[in-house]
Structures are given as structure tokens and as C-alpha cells.
Design a protein around this motif. Structure first.
Motif, PDB file in Angstrom:
ATOM      1  N   VAL A 133      -6.085   5.877 -29.487  1.00 52.81           N
ATOM      2  CA  VAL A 133      -7.151   4.942 -29.134  1.00 52.81           C
ATOM      3  C   VAL A 133      -8.119   4.913 -30.313  1.00 52.81           C
ATOM      4  N   GLU A 134      -8.057   3.840 -31.088  1.00 58.15           N
ATOM      5  CA  GLU A 134      -8.829   3.730 -32.336  1.00 58.15           C
ATOM      6  C   GLU A 134      -9.106   2.257 -32.600  1.00 58.15           C
ATOM      7  N   ASP A 135     -10.394   1.878 -32.709  1.00 60.83           N
ATOM      8  CA  ASP A 135     -10.731   0.467 -32.901  1.00 60.83           C
ATOM      9  C   ASP A 135     -10.719   0.041 -34.364  1.00 60.83           C
ATOM     10  N   GLY A 184     -11.550   1.235 -25.243  1.00 57.51           N
ATOM     11  CA  GLY A 184     -11.516   2.169 -24.128  1.00 57.51           C
ATOM     12  C   GLY A 184     -10.829   1.579 -22.909  1.00 57.51           C
ATOM     13  N   GLN A 185     -11.119   0.305 -22.624  1.00 59.11           N
ATOM     14  CA  GLN A 185     -10.500  -0.335 -21.472  1.00 59.11           C
ATOM     15  C   GLN A 185      -8.990  -0.459 -21.655  1.00 59.11           C
ATOM     16  N   ASP A 244     -10.648   8.161 -30.163  1.00 54.07           N
ATOM     17  CA  ASP A 244     -11.886   7.950 -30.909  1.00 54.07           C
ATOM     18  C   ASP A 244     -13.031   7.891 -29.890  1.00 54.07           C
ATOM     19  N   ILE A 245     -14.260   8.087 -30.330  1.00 50.92           N
ATOM     20  CA  ILE A 245     -15.393   8.018 -29.406  1.00 50.92           C
ATOM     21  C   ILE A 245     -16.073   6.658 -29.460  1.00 50.92           C
ATOM     22  N   MET A 246     -16.336   6.174 -30.672  1.00 46.31           N
ATOM     23  CA  MET A 246     -17.054   4.909 -30.799  1.00 46.31           C
ATOM     24  C   MET A 246     -16.063   3.751 -30.650  1.00 46.31           C
ATOM     25  N   LEU A 247     -15.998   3.231 -29.420  1.00 44.18           N
ATOM     26  CA  LEU A 247     -15.040   2.179 -29.076  1.00 44.18           C
ATOM     27  C   LEU A 247     -15.752   1.022 -28.400  1.00 44.18           C
ATOM     28  N   GLY A 254     -15.329   6.661 -25.900  1.00 42.18           N
ATOM     29  CA  GLY A 254     -14.329   7.714 -25.741  1.00 42.18           C
ATOM     30  C   GLY A 254     -14.742   8.814 -24.784  1.00 42.18           C
ATOM     31  N   PHE A 255     -16.042   9.113 -24.723  1.00 44.50           N
ATOM     32  CA  PHE A 255     -16.503  10.138 -23.776  1.00 44.50           C
ATOM     33  C   PHE A 255     -16.168   9.727 -22.341  1.00 44.50           C
ATOM     34  N   GLU A 256     -16.460   8.458 -22.020  1.00 45.03           N
ATOM     35  CA  GLU A 256     -16.203   7.977 -20.660  1.00 45.03           C
ATOM     36  C   GLU A 256     -14.701   7.864 -20.392  1.00 45.03           C
TER      37      GLU A 256
END
Length: 123
Positions: free
Chosen positions: A9-11, A36-37, A54-57, A62-64
Motif C-alpha cells: 500500500v503505497e501512493d 487506504g480504501q 505506507d502511512i501517508m495515504l 495507514g494508521f487507520e
């Protein structure tokens, strides 16, 4: 023996390609998504052996995504490795709190990513 399957998962498209090539070259079956979705939708259809997140998506961070993976019965034991530029102590603590199994910061060394994945799912 079937290949281990990894959801990336990487934007950032260039990083998604780089990570995909790296993992494919090591014999993993890779699926990449850019939000994320899209990650949650993919997991609803098919559960891989590991998620590289990744976190910033866009849409859902990514946390959620990790929190939802760990909260769902079907995916609660799925290893999640955070791979992110967010490297503050608070971010790492938050990653742990939402259930991330490991946390790697960018820029990363390819060998470290491969070793970490192998630790969770083998070759």
C-alpha cells in the motif's frame, strides 16, 4: 510450494514500482494499491500473507488501515509492516498502538525490507 503474497500500500507510484520489483525478484507475489480504501477493499476480497503499509495515504491513512486490519476477525493475525517517512517517536508509538508488527522508515535499505518480510512469512 506457492509464493507468499504481499499487499503493498503505497501512493507514490515510483516507490510502489520499486517495492514491487524488489519483492517480485525475491519470489513474492505482489499486489499494489495506492490508497487506504483500496487496501481495505483488496483485503475484503483476498487476504495476502503480509501487508507492507505506507502511512501517508489518500482517503484513509495507514494508521487507520492497520487498526482496521487488526480489529477484523479475518485479518487480525495478518502481519503488517509500516514502511514510511514518518519517523518520530510519536509516529512509531502510534504504529505500535494500532497493531503494526514492524516499523521501517524511509529511505530504507532493500535488504532490511526483505529480511523483515522473511522474518514474518519466510521466503
Amino acid at each position: 510450494m506457492s509464493n507468499k503474497r504481499i499487499l503493498i500500500v503505497e501512493d507514490e507510484e515510483s516507490l510502489l514500482k520499486l517495492e514491487s520489483i524488489l519483492l517480485t525478484s525475491k519470489g513474492y507475489e505482489v499486489k499494489g494499491v495506492a490508497s487506504g480504501q483500496a487496501a481495505l477493499d483488496s483485503l475484503a476480497e483476498d487476504v495476502p500473507d503480509l501487508v507492507l503499509l505506507d502511512i501517508m495515504l489518500p482517503e484513509i491513512d495507514g494508521f487507520e488501515v492497520c487498526r482496521r486490519i487488526k480489529a477484523a476477525e479475518a485479518t487480525k493475525n495478518l502481519p503488517v509492516i509500516m514502511l514510511t517517512a514518518k519517523k518520530s517517536r510519536e509516529d512509531m508509538a502510534r504504529g505500535e498502538k494500532v497493531g503494526a508488527d514492524w516499523y521501517i522508515t524511509k529511505p530504507f535499505k532493500s535488504a532490511m525490507v526483505i529480511e523483515t518480510i522473511q522474518r514474518f512469512v519466510g521466503k
